[in-house]
Design an enzyme around this catalytic site. Structure first.
Site, PDB file in Angstrom:
ATOM      1  CE1 TYR A   1      51.371  29.125  42.696  1.00 15.24           C
ATOM      2  CE2 TYR A   1      51.163  30.134  43.315  1.00 15.24           C
ATOM      3  CZ  TYR A   1      50.544  30.395  42.692  1.00 15.24           C
ATOM      4  OH  TYR A   1      50.311  30.479  41.041  1.00 15.24           O
TER       5      TYR A   1
ATOM      6  N   GLY B   1      42.196  24.386  33.397  1.00 13.73           N
ATOM      7  CA  GLY B   1      42.469  25.300  33.880  1.00 13.73           C
ATOM      8  C   GLY B   1      41.431  26.872  33.365  1.00 13.73           C
TER       9      GLY B   1
ATOM     10  CD1 TRP C   1      45.018  38.269  43.882  1.00 20.62           C
ATOM     11  CD2 TRP C   1      42.606  39.393  44.125  1.00 20.62           C
ATOM     12  NE1 TRP C   1      45.009  39.220  44.402  1.00 20.62           N
ATOM     13  CE2 TRP C   1      43.517  39.536  44.899  1.00 20.62           C
ATOM     14  CE3 TRP C   1      41.222  40.475  44.397  1.00 20.62           C
ATOM     15  CZ2 TRP C   1      44.363  40.781  46.165  1.00 20.62           C
ATOM     16  CZ3 TRP C   1      41.659  40.882  44.863  1.00 20.62           C
ATOM     17  CH2 TRP C   1      42.539  41.412  45.678  1.00 20.62           C
TER      18      TRP C   1
ATOM     19  CE1 TYR D   1      50.786  20.508  44.672  1.00 23.33           C
ATOM     20  CE2 TYR D   1      50.343  22.966  45.255  1.00 23.33           C
ATOM     21  CZ  TYR D   1      50.237  21.650  45.874  1.00 23.33           C
ATOM     22  OH  TYR D   1      50.063  21.556  46.936  1.00 23.33           O
TER      23      TYR D   1
END
Length: 281
Positions: free
Chosen positions: A127, A11, A152, A63
């Site tokens: 989420y 990630g 963000w 996730y």
């Protein structure tokens, strides 16, 4: 030599940590992608983490498909809550350090002032709910954990708003971007460095911390900065959220107050424009 396990290694934050890691050779770094730290398979994850036996865990895996989570609630909860509980329990039992990454989506977006760590949480999508429940599980299983809420996130790696805007601004003559959701971006490299700074600090003060770059902007203003640094000719228009419906609701205001992390860990946090520039170098 202390061993650092980084989950979600492919990630944005995980990859930025791998870029920084060579500067910190005093640690043995274990970068675990989903095959080495399988967050959606708890039985396997337990075996994997026991085999690695880390002294420090940076839990960057999550996730994060916000819209998809509305229809994949069980999977979102497995990764964002159950796996977090397992990791927190393991670190507590082994007396290992844990830094867990959370999100501004634990808030409902109705505030008009920057959100502190003790501001009221009230997520408005699956989420956000799964991430908040992950925070609660993390603190319950390991009260010595550090949780960092961020917002963000973007980087040169992975999929993110900046890369999407770069692509669209080169493909199209005109785009519209939401102008009534307010917050601040986070350059993943800055967050990764902050995590290492905390580990390197002589003190360990558990609890929740906020981290994003400085500045209060809308997604539209963020897009204008991307246009400016990229020198794109694309026309950028601002539109209300109501003109861009998505399966999951987004908080309208999620600007994070960073006073706590700056004072406790003496961190200097760059303005978002200073960090955004680095993407274009």
């Amino acid at each position: 030599m202390k061993k650092i396990l980084v989950t979600g290694a492919t990630g944005q934050v995980g990859t930025e940590l791998s870029v920084l890691a060579p500067k910190y050779p005093q640690y043995e770094w274990i970068f675990a992608d989903r095959t080495k730290a399988t967050l959606d398979n708890l039985e396997l994850l337990q075996t994997q983490i026991e085999a690695i036996n880390p002294d420090i865990v940076f839990n960057c895996g999550a996730y994060t498909a916000v819209d998809k989570a509305e229809s994949e609630k069980e999977l979102a909860y497995t990764i964002n809550q159950a796996a977090v509980a397992l990791i927190a329990k393991y670190t507590a039992e082994k007396n290992a350090r844990l830094i867990h990454i959370s999100t501004d989506y634990v808030f409902d977006g109705t505030s008009s002032i920057a959100l502190c760590e003790d501001s009221k949480t009230n997520p408005i999508n699956i989420y956000g709910e799964s991430k908040l429940d992950g925070e609660i599980a993390c603190i319950k299983e390991n009260p010595e954990s550090i949780i960092i809420r961020t917002s963000w996130v973007y980087s040169k790696f992975g999929n993110n708003f900046v890369k999407t805007m770069q692509r669209l601004m080169q493909e199209r003559d005109e785009i519209n971007v939401v102008n009534d959701q307010i917050g601040s971006p986070t350059y993943a490299a800055d967050l990764a460095k902050a995590m290492i700074d905390i580990i390197e600090s002589p003190k360990w003060i558990p609890g929740i911390y906020n981290y994003s770059n400085e500045g209060e902007i809308s997604w539209y203003e963020f897009a204008l900065s991307i246009k400016e640094f990229g020198g794109y000719n694309c026309k950028v228009g601002g539109i209300p959220t109501s003109s861009y419906p998505t399966p999951a609701k987004r908080p309208n205001f999620s600007l994070l107050d960073k006073t706590k992390i700056k004072s406790v860990y003496n961190l200097e946090i760059p303005n978002y424009k200073k960090s955004l520039k680095k993407i274009f170098v």
